[in-house]
Design a protein around this motif. Structure first.
Motif, short mmCIF file in Angstrom:
data_model
loop_
_atom_site.label_atom_id
_atom_site.label_comp_id
_atom_site.label_asym_id
_atom_site.label_seq_id
_atom_site.Cartn_x
_atom_site.Cartn_y
_atom_site.Cartn_z
N SER A 91 0.82 -1.21 0.00
CA SER A 91 0.00 0.00 0.00
C SER A 91 0.86 1.26 0.00
O SER A 91 2.09 1.23 0.06
CB SER A 91 -0.97 0.00 1.19
OG SER A 91 -0.33 0.43 2.36
N GLU A 92 0.19 2.40 -0.04
CA GLU A 92 0.88 3.68 -0.03
C GLU A 92 1.60 3.94 1.29
O GLU A 92 2.47 4.81 1.38
CB GLU A 92 -0.11 4.81 -0.31
CG GLU A 92 -0.74 4.76 -1.70
CD GLU A 92 -1.72 5.90 -1.93
OE1 GLU A 92 -1.88 6.71 -0.99
OE2 GLU A 92 -2.30 5.96 -3.03
N ALA A 93 1.25 3.20 2.31
CA ALA A 93 1.87 3.37 3.63
C ALA A 93 3.21 2.65 3.74
O ALA A 93 3.86 2.70 4.78
CB ALA A 93 0.93 2.87 4.72
N ASN A 94 3.64 1.95 2.67
CA ASN A 94 4.90 1.20 2.68
C ASN A 94 5.00 0.29 3.91
O ASN A 94 5.97 0.33 4.67
CB ASN A 94 6.10 2.15 2.64
CG ASN A 94 6.24 2.85 1.31
OD1 ASN A 94 6.05 2.23 0.27
ND2 ASN A 94 6.54 4.14 1.34
N ILE A 95 3.99 -0.53 4.07
CA ILE A 95 3.92 -1.41 5.24
C ILE A 95 5.00 -2.48 5.19
O ILE A 95 5.17 -3.18 4.19
CB ILE A 95 2.53 -2.06 5.33
CG1 ILE A 95 1.49 -1.00 5.69
CG2 ILE A 95 2.50 -3.19 6.34
CD1 ILE A 95 0.07 -1.52 5.74
N ASN A 96 5.75 -2.60 6.28
CA ASN A 96 6.74 -3.66 6.46
C ASN A 96 6.19 -4.65 7.48
O ASN A 96 5.70 -4.25 8.53
CB ASN A 96 8.07 -3.10 6.96
CG ASN A 96 8.69 -2.13 5.97
OD1 ASN A 96 9.04 -2.51 4.86
ND2 ASN A 96 8.81 -0.87 6.37
N VAL A 97 6.34 -5.95 7.18
CA VAL A 97 5.72 -6.97 8.03
C VAL A 97 6.69 -8.14 8.25
O VAL A 97 7.42 -8.54 7.33
CB VAL A 97 4.42 -7.51 7.41
CG1 VAL A 97 3.75 -8.50 8.35
CG2 VAL A 97 3.46 -6.37 7.09
N SER A 98 6.67 -8.69 9.43
CA SER A 98 7.36 -9.95 9.72
C SER A 98 6.41 -10.83 10.53
O SER A 98 5.53 -10.32 11.23
CB SER A 98 8.67 -9.72 10.49
OG SER A 98 8.40 -9.15 11.76
N GLY A 99 6.60 -12.13 10.43
CA GLY A 99 5.67 -13.03 11.11
C GLY A 99 6.37 -14.21 11.76
O GLY A 99 7.45 -14.63 11.33
N LYS A 100 5.75 -14.75 12.80
CA LYS A 100 6.22 -15.95 13.47
C LYS A 100 5.03 -16.90 13.62
O LYS A 100 3.91 -16.46 13.89
CB LYS A 100 6.80 -15.62 14.84
CG LYS A 100 8.01 -14.71 14.81
CD LYS A 100 8.48 -14.37 16.21
CE LYS A 100 9.67 -13.41 16.19
NZ LYS A 100 10.11 -13.04 17.56
N ALA A 101 5.30 -18.20 13.47
CA ALA A 101 4.21 -19.17 13.55
C ALA A 101 4.66 -20.44 14.26
O ALA A 101 5.82 -20.85 14.16
CB ALA A 101 3.68 -19.51 12.17
N ALA A 102 3.72 -21.06 14.96
CA ALA A 102 3.92 -22.38 15.57
C ALA A 102 2.81 -23.29 15.07
O ALA A 102 1.63 -22.90 15.06
CB ALA A 102 3.88 -22.28 17.10
N ILE A 103 3.18 -24.48 14.62
CA ILE A 103 2.22 -25.40 14.01
C ILE A 103 2.30 -26.76 14.70
O ILE A 103 3.39 -27.28 14.95
CB ILE A 103 2.49 -25.57 12.50
CG1 ILE A 103 2.35 -24.23 11.78
CG2 ILE A 103 1.54 -26.61 11.89
CD1 ILE A 103 2.86 -24.25 10.36
N LEU A 104 1.13 -27.32 15.00
CA LEU A 104 1.03 -28.67 15.55
C LEU A 104 0.22 -29.50 14.56
O LEU A 104 -0.89 -29.10 14.17
CB LEU A 104 0.34 -28.63 16.91
CG LEU A 104 0.20 -29.96 17.65
CD1 LEU A 104 1.58 -30.52 18.00
CD2 LEU A 104 -0.64 -29.80 18.91
N ASN A 105 0.77 -30.63 14.14
CA ASN A 105 0.15 -31.43 13.08
C ASN A 105 0.10 -32.91 13.48
O ASN A 105 1.14 -33.54 13.68
CB ASN A 105 0.95 -31.25 11.79
CG ASN A 105 0.37 -31.98 10.59
OD1 ASN A 105 1.07 -32.16 9.60
ND2 ASN A 105 -0.88 -32.39 10.64
N TYR A 106 -1.12 -33.44 13.63
CA TYR A 106 -1.29 -34.89 13.84
C TYR A 106 -1.32 -35.57 12.48
O TYR A 106 -2.00 -35.09 11.55
CB TYR A 106 -2.58 -35.19 14.60
CG TYR A 106 -3.01 -36.64 14.44
CD1 TYR A 106 -2.35 -37.65 15.13
CD2 TYR A 106 -4.03 -36.98 13.57
CE1 TYR A 106 -2.71 -38.97 14.97
CE2 TYR A 106 -4.41 -38.30 13.40
CZ TYR A 106 -3.75 -39.30 14.10
OH TYR A 106 -4.10 -40.61 13.92
N ARG A 107 -0.60 -36.70 12.35
CA ARG A 107 -0.56 -37.41 11.08
C ARG A 107 -0.85 -38.90 11.29
O ARG A 107 -0.25 -39.54 12.15
CB ARG A 107 0.82 -37.25 10.43
CG ARG A 107 1.11 -35.83 9.98
CD ARG A 107 2.55 -35.65 9.52
NE ARG A 107 2.72 -34.32 8.94
CZ ARG A 107 3.90 -33.85 8.52
NH1 ARG A 107 4.98 -34.59 8.64
NH2 ARG A 107 3.98 -32.64 8.00
#
Length: 213
Positions: A91-107
């Protein structure tokens, strides 16, 4: 938009390339199984754990590591940690983003053992922290997300433990925005990021290589 299109083309190319590697990997595993069937089968059944990394994700600013352990011959549990440095400004706001995630997966491994097709359910908790500047006003925000869904995949393992895993899934995507600046223009800029960032949805994917033991 041009940068985003280039990123998509690069991602598709790399995904197809690694898919070809996966096919080659599968054929190699089959050849090993045919030439040393008895020993290989016994060896495969001893694999109870695996640590994997995604080899193409860093090209898109994503770093991902996961660990799976078999609880029984058919039931496995995978945990995964992701870090995202979103490569574009939005966007015009020049948004900078970083993210962190934790995932739990039953298989559930259909044929038993790690080297098997599997189906399962996953839950993901992810937080995006962002900042931008609009009309000479700085702002920051936090987007938290919870996704619960289903997935399916397959792991190939060579006799020495080298393995490749592929999985795809999708789930119910629930997010929440937290920001102190609630002006309409700022909210619209954040909304634009949510709409344009390709990975901001309920998609779950894994294409990783690692070591099983």
């Amino acid at each position: 938009m041009k940068t985003k299109t280039v990123n998509r083309k690069c991602f598709i190319f790399l995904f197809l390339l690694l898919t070809l590697v996966a096919v080659s990997f599968s054929l190699s595993a089959q050849n090993i199984s045919e030439t040393a069937k008895g020993d290989t089968i016994r060896k495969e059944k001893t694999f109870k754990q695996s640590i994997n990394l995604c080899p193409i994700a860093p090209a898109f600013g994503i770093f991902s590591i996961n660990y799976e352990r078999l609880l029984t011959n058919h039931h496995g549990l995978m945990i995964r940690a992701d870090y995202e440095s979103v490569p574009n400004n939005y966007s015009e706001a020049n948004i900078n983003v970083s993210g962190k995630a934790a995932i739990l997966n039953y298989r559930y491994h259909v044929k038993g053992g790690l080297q098997s097709c599997f189906i399962g359910a996953f839950s993901r908790y992810r937080i995006y922290n962002g900042d931008g500047n609009l009309n000479e006003t700085d702002f920051d925000f936090k987007l938290s997300e919870v996704t619960i869904g289903l997935n399916a995949g397959k792991r190939w393992i060579l006799k020495n433990g080298l393995n490749l895993n592929m999985a795809l899934g999708y789930g119910v995507f629930m997010d929440h925005l937290n920001t102190k600046n609630t002006s309409p223009d700022v909210l619209e800029s954040i909304s634009q990021f949510q709409k344009e960032y390709d990975l901001y949805n309920g998609f779950f994917g894994e294409l990783s290589i690692g070591y099983a033991f």
